[in-house]
Design a protein around this motif. Structure first.
Motif, short mmCIF file in Angstrom:
data_model
loop_
_atom_site.label_atom_id
_atom_site.label_comp_id
_atom_site.label_asym_id
_atom_site.label_seq_id
_atom_site.Cartn_x
_atom_site.Cartn_y
_atom_site.Cartn_z
N LYS A 98 26.41 29.97 45.33
CA LYS A 98 25.11 30.53 44.99
C LYS A 98 24.26 30.73 46.26
CE LYS A 98 24.73 28.53 40.34
NZ LYS A 98 23.87 27.75 39.43
N LYS A 99 23.15 31.42 46.10
CA LYS A 99 22.26 31.66 47.22
C LYS A 99 21.68 30.35 47.76
CE LYS A 99 18.20 34.38 48.57
NZ LYS A 99 17.16 35.31 48.10
N ASP A 100 21.45 29.36 46.87
CA ASP A 100 20.86 28.09 47.30
C ASP A 100 21.89 27.12 47.88
OD1 ASP A 100 22.30 27.23 45.13
OD2 ASP A 100 20.56 26.72 43.88
N GLY A 101 23.18 27.55 48.00
CA GLY A 101 24.20 26.71 48.60
C GLY A 101 25.04 25.94 47.60
N SER A 102 24.62 25.86 46.34
CA SER A 102 25.43 25.20 45.33
C SER A 102 26.55 26.14 44.88
CB SER A 102 24.57 24.79 44.14
OG SER A 102 23.97 25.92 43.54
N TYR A 103 27.47 25.63 44.09
CA TYR A 103 28.61 26.44 43.68
C TYR A 103 28.68 26.56 42.16
CZ TYR A 103 31.11 22.21 42.23
OH TYR A 103 31.48 21.06 41.60
N TYR A 104 29.44 27.54 41.71
CA TYR A 104 29.70 27.70 40.28
C TYR A 104 31.08 28.31 40.10
CZ TYR A 104 28.49 32.64 40.96
OH TYR A 104 28.46 33.93 41.39
N TRP A 105 31.70 28.09 38.94
CA TRP A 105 33.05 28.59 38.61
C TRP A 105 32.96 29.70 37.57
CZ3 TRP A 105 37.85 27.46 40.54
CH2 TRP A 105 37.95 26.34 41.41
N VAL A 106 33.77 30.73 37.71
CA VAL A 106 33.84 31.79 36.70
C VAL A 106 35.29 32.09 36.38
CG1 VAL A 106 31.65 32.89 37.28
CG2 VAL A 106 33.73 33.58 38.49
N ASP A 107 35.53 32.48 35.12
CA ASP A 107 36.81 33.02 34.69
C ASP A 107 36.67 34.54 34.77
OD1 ASP A 107 39.48 32.84 33.52
OD2 ASP A 107 38.55 33.72 31.76
N ALA A 108 37.38 35.18 35.69
CA ALA A 108 37.14 36.59 36.01
C ALA A 108 38.32 37.48 35.63
CB ALA A 108 36.84 36.75 37.50
N ILE A 109 37.97 38.71 35.16
CA ILE A 109 38.96 39.77 34.93
C ILE A 109 38.53 40.96 35.79
CG2 ILE A 109 39.97 41.34 33.26
CD1 ILE A 109 39.43 39.26 31.09
N VAL A 110 39.37 41.35 36.76
CA VAL A 110 39.07 42.45 37.66
C VAL A 110 40.06 43.58 37.39
CG1 VAL A 110 38.71 43.14 40.06
CG2 VAL A 110 38.32 40.77 39.38
N SER A 111 39.55 44.78 37.15
CA SER A 111 40.43 45.90 36.81
C SER A 111 39.99 47.15 37.57
CB SER A 111 40.40 46.17 35.30
OG SER A 111 39.08 46.43 34.87
N PRO A 112 40.95 48.03 37.93
CA PRO A 112 40.60 49.28 38.61
C PRO A 112 40.01 50.29 37.63
CG PRO A 112 42.97 49.13 38.28
CD PRO A 112 42.39 47.85 37.79
N THR A 113 39.14 51.17 38.14
CA THR A 113 38.61 52.29 37.35
C THR A 113 39.21 53.58 37.90
OG1 THR A 113 36.66 52.38 38.80
CG2 THR A 113 36.48 51.11 36.76
N PHE A 114 39.52 54.53 37.00
CA PHE A 114 40.23 55.74 37.38
C PHE A 114 39.36 56.98 37.15
CE2 PHE A 114 43.33 52.54 36.24
CZ PHE A 114 44.27 52.64 37.25
N ASN A 115 39.56 58.02 37.97
CA ASN A 115 38.87 59.29 37.78
C ASN A 115 39.70 60.21 36.89
OD1 ASN A 115 40.93 60.21 39.42
ND2 ASN A 115 39.66 60.30 41.27
N LYS A 116 39.28 61.45 36.77
CA LYS A 116 39.98 62.39 35.89
C LYS A 116 41.40 62.68 36.38
CE LYS A 116 35.78 64.73 34.29
NZ LYS A 116 35.05 66.01 34.22
N GLU A 117 41.61 62.55 37.70
CA GLU A 117 42.96 62.78 38.25
C GLU A 117 43.82 61.53 38.16
OE1 GLU A 117 40.16 63.72 39.94
OE2 GLU A 117 40.36 65.80 39.22
N ASP A 118 43.34 60.52 37.45
CA ASP A 118 44.07 59.26 37.27
C ASP A 118 44.29 58.53 38.59
OD1 ASP A 118 45.07 57.43 35.45
OD2 ASP A 118 47.14 58.09 35.74
N LYS A 119 43.34 58.69 39.51
CA LYS A 119 43.37 57.96 40.77
C LYS A 119 42.28 56.89 40.76
CE LYS A 119 45.22 61.74 43.59
NZ LYS A 119 44.98 62.59 44.79
N ILE A 120 42.55 55.78 41.45
CA ILE A 120 41.58 54.68 41.49
C ILE A 120 40.36 55.11 42.29
CG2 ILE A 120 41.17 52.30 42.23
CD1 ILE A 120 44.15 51.77 41.92
N GLU A 121 39.16 54.97 41.68
CA GLU A 121 37.94 55.31 42.37
C GLU A 121 37.05 54.09 42.61
OE1 GLU A 121 35.81 58.06 39.99
OE2 GLU A 121 35.46 56.67 38.33
#
Length: 707
Positions: A505-528
């Motif tokens: 965190k900004k104040d120096g403390s910490y936190y845990w998250v369960d994250a899902i990261v996924s790519p986004t695609f344009n009309k040409e099916d390329k990652i943008e």
């Protein structure tokens, strides 16, 4: 100018069949070929990197174990006593007595396969060696060995007061290249000499130089920089005879601007990819810096050998493509002839009819009127008759269409109103998501482009502080680079990554998250870009940590030790490895509680836990077994090494002065895994029996189980 294919329908059909059939096949083959090359390169990357990591790990473990063993031996009272005796005998010229009590060192040499062991006083006099070569009684500061690797590591260890290691260089007494490890010997916090090992190059090379799985061209290369900036081969080479013995130059300093993999590794740059080697041959390699020896290590194979299977598969597919193309061309010619001949007849008759401006039937003995072409003939005859009726139908249809357009306009207005209501409801839903769901979006370079209010709330940053920055602003210093490298490798391939992340965190403390990261695609099916959604799991992670931690000493509790026993038992049985156990108990601990109270007793438990933690390896598992008992699991360690560590821990506790109570000692029991052990019960029982024997023998001692 008229195009050649437009003058004849047969030519045009052939052209379009070629475009829609042959060209896609060629494109697919080209795409397949490049994908095949990419797959083989990725496989080579993973395979060579895996071998490299194993070799680096084995090398580091071997050197670190040697250092640990040397440091432990230097702490033994017998080592200090022998050094003092040798110094006394040396000063009085009683050289014949120096080897009267050396069985202890000779046994250690046989046990750990060192080439030789040296005892050196602070003046640089070599007082004792096991091998008794010409270096015995020489002075390392002024004698003929003053420029040797042994002299260098002696001076380095004496000045730094730490364990040091030298590179391999020619050592005259052994008539071969040698590397040395040295550590200072202290007596009452004063250095009285140096203890050194001469590393056995055969043992080291046996672990590293193994070309199994590397084909005909594969090779393991290790090098170091000499004083002139040349890269010298540190191990034998597959393609250069006697490279190690002759100090073969992998790359001279004059060519240092040409970055070969071994130079990249020596500069601390770990990586893998296509390059050239010391032979100036194109290769695929993985490279890494070996910190324990100061080497750059490379695992490589010739690029042509790696790609040969890909070339063979591509050739087979090219032959298949040729025969498929030939079949298609023949089929196209046959089909075109069958279709075009009746059409040519029809065109001639239509032109004739058009010139006569008459409406009538068409017949030809060469056209079968019961097939599609015959139907076309009949349809043409009926076309002129139905023209009038068609115009009337079109007018009626136009009137009906106007009515339908008016009705449809009203329906669209109703749909528009409903859409506006839906948009308003969706806006409210999005506001709720923004407020309560932790989300963010980035571009291809990882620059943050959007964050939710929930993201700002949990991190402590404002949106303006986050937009335009990378997620590095939230990175916790304890998170390793490999974690983020694995994340980026997944999402840049178009895949979804899911895992747990510890953020700051900004104040120096910490936190845990369960994250899902996924790519986004344009009309040409390329990652943008990339988007992520997270869930706060800080409370769950804290509860999980508390469940395996002893609340008093902050080390592992018995529950975690039992789980660790199961894992080590499974690993030992599966991979035929070994592990050992140390069980220790505080002597007369009840007297501490009875005399000083339980608060002081708790402080003693905490202090002993700290001493144990400071003197064991990172791979060792320390926990509180119960009451005043502690247990240590030592993976891949035999009982003799474990006994040495137990003695080191006993001395560290004995030499410590505890607040309020002064001195305190512990008794130790040591046992090791046996193939007949099905659970931790038998291993701990043997250690417990040894512990009670230590108690019976007067406490403050280490007893190794012989059961």
């Amino acid at each position: 100018m008229k195009k050649w294919y437009s003058s004849n329908i047969k030519n045009e059909i052939l052209l379009w069949f070629f475009i829609v059939s042959i060209l896609p096949l060629l494109f697919i083959f080209i795409l397949y070929y490049f994908n095949l090359k990419s797959d083989y390169e990725q496989h080579a990357q993973k395979y060579l990197t895996q071998i490299l990591n194993e070799k680096v790990k084995i090398t580091n473990n071997y050197i670190n174990n040697l250092k640990s063993q040397l440091e432990t031996i230097s702490l033994f009272p017998i080592t200090k006593e022998q050094l003092k005796k040798y110094k006394k005998d040396f000063s009085t010229d009683k050289l014949k007595n120096i080897y009267q009590e050396n069985q202890f060192f000779e046994n250690l040499l046989l046990k750990y396969n060192y080439y030789d062991m040296f005892v050196i006083d602070t003046k640089g006099d070599v007082l004792y060696t096991v091998k008794k070569e010409s270096d015995l009684y020489e002075n390392l500061l002024s004698g003929p060995l003053k420029d040797s690797g042994l002299a260098w590591v002696f001076k380095k260890s004496k000045s730094s007061l730490k364990t040091e290691i030298s590179t391999f260089s020619y050592y005259a007494p052994s008539s071969a290249k040698a590397s040395f490890i040295a550590t200072p010997i202290f007596d009452k916090n004063k250095i009285i000499g140096v203890l050194a090992f001469q590393i056995s190059e055969k043992e080291l090379f046996k672990m590293i130089v193994n070309y199994e799985g590397l084909g005909k061209s594969g090779e393991i290369v290790a090098g170091y920089l000499d004083k002139d900036g040349n890269i010298i081969s540190a191990i034998p080479l597959r393609h250069v005879k006697d490279a190690f013995e002759n100090s073969f130059v992998l790359q001279s300093s004059s060519k240092s601007n040409k970055k070969i993999p071994v130079r990249e590794a020596l500069e601390g740059k770990n990586g893998c990819g296509i390059s050239v080697d010391y032979r100036d041959i194109k290769i695929y390699a993985a490279w890494k810096y070996v910190q324990s020896l100061g080497w750059g290590m490379v695992v490589k194979m010739d690029y042509e050998e790696i790609m040969q299977p890909a070339y063979n598969r591509a050739l087979i597919n090219l032959l298949i493509l040729f025969f498929v193309t030939l079949f298609i061309v023949i089929a196209i010619i046959i089909v075109t002839k069958h279709i075009v001949t009746p059409v040519d007849i029809l065109i001639k008759r239509v032109k004739s009819l058009s010139n006569n401006d008459t409406i009538g039937t068409i017949s030809d003995e060469r056209v079968e009127l019961n097939n599609e072409i015959g139907t076309l003939f009949k349809t043409f005859n009926d076309m002129s008759k139905s023209l009038y009726n068609s115009r009337k139908i079109i007018k009626d249809y136009a009137t009906e269409l106007e009515s339908k357009v008016e009705l449809r306009t009203k329906e669209l207005q109703i749909s528009k109103d409903e859409l506006e209501k839906t948009n308003e409801k969706m806006k409210r839903y999005l506001d709720v998501i923004d407020k309560y769901v932790i989300t963010s979006s980035t571009d291809l370079d990882g620059i943050i482009t959007e964050v939710s209010e929930a993201f700002c709330k949990i991190s402590g940053y404002k949106k303006a502080e986050l937009i335009g920055k990378k997620h590095d602003i939230l990175r916790h210093p304890a998170t390793e680079n490999s974690f983020y490298e694995e994340l980026w490798e997944t999402i840049t391939k178009g895949k979804i990554w899911h895992g747990e992340i510890k953020n700051l965190k900004k104040d120096g403390s910490y936190y845990w998250v369960d994250a899902i990261v996924s790519p986004t695609f344009n009309k040409e099916d390329k990652i943008e870009g990339y988007s992520s959604i997270r869930q706060d799991i800080t409370d769950r992670k804290r509860a999980q940590k508390l469940s395996i931690t002893d609340p008093l000493t902050k080390i592992y509790n018995r529950i975690h030790l039992e789980e660790s026993f199961k894992e080590e038992l499974n690993r030992a049985k599966r991979y035929k490895t070994n592990f050992s156990v140390i069980l220790l108990d505080i002597d007369h601990f009840k007297e501490v509680n009875d005399t000083y109270g339980h608060d002081i007793g708790d402080e003693v438990l905490i202090d002993i836990a700290k001493i144990l933690k400071q003197n064991i390896r990172a791979t060792d598992i320390l926990g509180r077994w119960g009451g005043e008992e502690f247990l240590i699991i030592l993976p891949q360690t035999d009982i003799l090494e474990t006994g040495l560590l137990a003695e080191k821990l006993r001395m560290a506790i004995e030499n410590n002065t505890f607040d309020k109570i002064g001195k305190k000692t512990c008794s130790f029991g040591v046992s090791e895994f046996k193939e007949s052990d099905e659970s931790s019960k038998n291993i701990v029982k043997r250690a417990d029996n040894a512990l009670y024997k230590a108690k019976d023998l007067g406490r403050n001692r280490v007893v190794i189980s012989k059961e």
